[in-house]
Design a protein around this motif. Sequence first.
Motif, mmCIF file in Angstrom:
data_model
loop_
_atom_site.group_PDB
_atom_site.id
_atom_site.type_symbol
_atom_site.label_atom_id
_atom_site.label_comp_id
_atom_site.label_asym_id
_atom_site.label_seq_id
_atom_site.Cartn_x
_atom_site.Cartn_y
_atom_site.Cartn_z
ATOM 1 N N ALA A 282 -7.485 2.279 -25.063
ATOM 2 C CA ALA A 282 -6.759 3.527 -24.815
ATOM 3 C C ALA A 282 -5.269 3.373 -25.092
ATOM 4 O O ALA A 282 -4.643 4.262 -25.674
ATOM 5 C CB ALA A 282 -6.982 3.977 -23.372
ATOM 6 N N SER A 283 -4.698 2.231 -24.678
ATOM 7 C CA SER A 283 -3.277 2.003 -24.910
ATOM 8 C C SER A 283 -2.970 1.874 -26.393
ATOM 9 O O SER A 283 -1.884 2.231 -26.847
ATOM 10 C CB SER A 283 -2.824 0.744 -24.164
ATOM 11 N N SER A 284 -3.950 1.375 -27.157
ATOM 12 C CA SER A 284 -3.747 1.178 -28.595
ATOM 13 C C SER A 284 -3.801 2.482 -29.373
ATOM 14 O O SER A 284 -3.373 2.522 -30.526
ATOM 15 C CB SER A 284 -4.796 0.207 -29.146
ATOM 16 N N TYR A 308 -12.449 9.088 -15.624
ATOM 17 C CA TYR A 308 -11.262 9.339 -14.799
ATOM 18 C C TYR A 308 -10.069 8.525 -15.293
ATOM 19 O O TYR A 308 -8.949 9.036 -15.418
ATOM 20 C CB TYR A 308 -11.551 8.976 -13.339
ATOM 21 N N MET A 309 -10.302 7.231 -15.557
ATOM 22 C CA MET A 309 -9.219 6.346 -15.974
ATOM 23 C C MET A 309 -8.585 6.819 -17.278
ATOM 24 O O MET A 309 -7.353 6.856 -17.414
ATOM 25 C CB MET A 309 -9.753 4.928 -16.138
ATOM 26 N N LEU A 310 -9.420 7.210 -18.251
ATOM 27 C CA LEU A 310 -8.890 7.663 -19.533
ATOM 28 C C LEU A 310 -8.034 8.912 -19.355
ATOM 29 O O LEU A 310 -6.965 9.032 -19.955
ATOM 30 C CB LEU A 310 -10.040 7.951 -20.496
ATOM 31 N N ALA A 311 -8.494 9.845 -18.529
ATOM 32 C CA ALA A 311 -7.753 11.095 -18.331
ATOM 33 C C ALA A 311 -6.493 10.880 -17.512
ATOM 34 O O ALA A 311 -5.455 11.498 -17.770
ATOM 35 C CB ALA A 311 -8.650 12.132 -17.663
ATOM 36 N N ASN A 312 -6.553 9.988 -16.521
ATOM 37 C CA ASN A 312 -5.385 9.749 -15.657
ATOM 38 C C ASN A 312 -4.310 8.934 -16.355
ATOM 39 O O ASN A 312 -3.149 8.947 -15.945
ATOM 40 C CB ASN A 312 -5.814 9.054 -14.367
ATOM 41 N N GLY A 313 -4.697 8.174 -17.385
ATOM 42 C CA GLY A 313 -3.712 7.526 -18.233
ATOM 43 C C GLY A 313 -3.034 6.297 -17.676
ATOM 44 O O GLY A 313 -1.914 5.977 -18.073
ATOM 45 N N ARG A 314 -3.689 5.582 -16.782
ATOM 46 C CA ARG A 314 -3.060 4.374 -16.228
ATOM 47 C C ARG A 314 -4.122 3.348 -15.886
ATOM 48 O O ARG A 314 -5.171 3.665 -15.343
ATOM 49 C CB ARG A 314 -2.243 4.719 -14.987
ATOM 50 N N GLY A 315 -3.838 2.086 -16.248
ATOM 51 C CA GLY A 315 -4.760 1.007 -15.963
ATOM 52 C C GLY A 315 -4.566 0.437 -14.573
ATOM 53 O O GLY A 315 -3.782 0.937 -13.764
ATOM 54 N N LYS A 316 -5.290 -0.629 -14.300
ATOM 55 C CA LYS A 316 -5.226 -1.273 -12.996
ATOM 56 C C LYS A 316 -3.915 -2.038 -12.836
ATOM 57 O O LYS A 316 -3.359 -2.569 -13.799
ATOM 58 C CB LYS A 316 -6.385 -2.261 -12.843
ATOM 59 N N ASP A 329 -0.600 -0.896 -18.073
ATOM 60 C CA ASP A 329 -0.844 -0.124 -19.282
ATOM 61 C C ASP A 329 -0.890 1.365 -18.950
ATOM 62 O O ASP A 329 -1.421 1.773 -17.910
ATOM 63 C CB ASP A 329 -2.183 -0.529 -19.915
ATOM 64 N N SER A 330 -0.352 2.162 -19.853
ATOM 65 C CA SER A 330 -0.414 3.606 -19.676
ATOM 66 C C SER A 330 -0.703 4.253 -21.023
ATOM 67 O O SER A 330 -0.437 3.667 -22.079
ATOM 68 C CB SER A 330 0.895 4.154 -19.082
ATOM 69 N N TRP A 331 -1.214 5.470 -20.987
ATOM 70 C CA TRP A 331 -1.598 6.155 -22.214
ATOM 71 C C TRP A 331 -1.875 7.612 -21.906
ATOM 72 O O TRP A 331 -1.971 8.026 -20.756
ATOM 73 C CB TRP A 331 -2.872 5.518 -22.796
ATOM 74 N N VAL A 332 -2.006 8.398 -22.935
ATOM 75 C CA VAL A 332 -2.554 9.745 -22.832
ATOM 76 C C VAL A 332 -3.311 9.969 -24.132
ATOM 77 O O VAL A 332 -2.753 9.816 -25.220
ATOM 78 C CB VAL A 332 -1.453 10.804 -22.593
#
Length: 593
Positions: A282-284, A308-316, A329-332
Amino acid sequence: MDYEAPKPVNADMNLSNIIPLHGVNNMGPSVVSAPTAIPTFLGMPEGYFAELEGVYFHDQREEGDEGPVWICSPVAVAGLCRRSDGKGWGRVLDVIDADNRTHRILLDEAIFNGSHAALLRPLLDCGLRIAKGAAARKRLIDLLGMWRPAETLVRVSSAGWIDKDFDTFVFADGTSVGRKKAILDRDTGILGEMGVVKGSLENWQETVAAPCVGNPLMLLAVSQAFVGPLLEPLGLEGGGFHFRGASSRGKTTLLNLAASVWGAPQYVQSWRTTDNAMENIASSCSSALLALDELHLVSAEYAGDIVYMLANGRGKQRMSAGGRGKLTDSWVVATLSSGEITLEDHLASGGKKVHAGQEVRLIDIEADGRRFGSFDVLHGNSDPGDFVENLHQLVSSHHGHPSRVFVKRLIANMDRRDNMKNVMQGFMDQAIKAHDLGRDGQVRRVLKRFALAAMAGEMATTFGLTGWEKGEALRGILEVASSWIVERDVAQAKPIAAALVRTKTYLSEHSQCFAPSGSIGGLDGWKDDKWFFIRPETWSRIHGVNAALEAARLHKAANMLRTDKGETLQLKMGRSVPGRPKVYAVSAGVLDA
């Protein structure tokens, strides 16, 4: 019927014949910055110089100097870099290997104060050739240590927009578009390798975009591919669509078409991965497209969490060896998925239930109910198999260009974001009016995703990328949204009716157990002329402990439930009721349902 492809729009042509969105600037050709074929040798320290064969050293101050000595094949320090917070300093190096390919690498500043072997290892891995002997290695180390160009690049840890200025975008392959210079400091793996350009934009328009005309699911898939760069500038969260249907009916083809906006068919990833690996994926492809094939390959235990994780845009959050928190890691991302079953059915196979938040983040779309599976028009092909096979060959030959040009022209139109939102609202208003929809918040959130995809497709058309007529994406995606609404209504009709009957029966038989609103309270709750305010424990008796939340969602879907703002399904009582308890507020109209 036979398909006559519209005249392709050359990226180098005058684009004045393209009908633009109101107020959107239709820019000229895109320019994409990429690692140069030959390193820039500006600012080399004294005693060093470069030729096509590589780097030489010649110290004319030494007596008996016999002339220039070859040190290594071409290498250059292209610039310094650091994160936007002023930390993470490093140097950007360009290395040309024996195949004349340029490798751009980032070395942390700390490595220049470490062992020589640690510094040279990544250079040798990129194909750098060094002259024999300790003297050559020492001179190379000295060169790289002293060479500090004036240019500074922004160091980023995920692809996409580098900051909130939204004027520079980094792609998974390390190339960038925009006003600033940036470098990606992570290994993007297969996404970086496959997120590249091939062929031409004109041929992509003729062979990939043109067959989408008349095929609503293809229009949705390709339009969704342009959504990623719009999410952050518009303040929207990630999410997308799940194409569901039988095998060999065109679902994977839809994903490949969307992926061609960003790169090769292998840009499509498999659902078969862990949540940790999915963070890196997702971050890539942040602010881009995340295409995931075959939902059933991921464990039902993790599928819902990943959505949920993909939509919320933040890893652990993880800890470093020293006990300090690492950068998370963060993403959208704009998501497209495929599978033979729905997310709900897949979770159910693992003993889990789908929640409303998951459903609106990955919207289920039937992808085998069109005339030819996922398609309506074959554009001259004799059967769907030939149509699909031709598309697979074409997306392998022409891909990657549309995303580069789209981002370039989007940067020039960032001041038109209010107009973009107006286009989305117009789409939603049309769908709501056509289906006489109420105020169901979940349905409106789903329609917003359809509206975003439609607007993105229209913008790509306005920018001269698709060759579609104005309104083609809007009409096609509105048809898909209408089918989703109808399918949802049919699927929910029986469960809703059953839930309403349970509530109606209980209220009819126990009306005396509800005190007038404003009084201390009855055994089961309160009531007035318009509402029954039902205690949670009473609600659980009516519908069962395990089915209480689902019953509330069904009442809300039927416009029979009044709630507080947000995603809560309960209502907090007014100050006239001691303690202001939370209740399920059901319309008295349920008695007539």
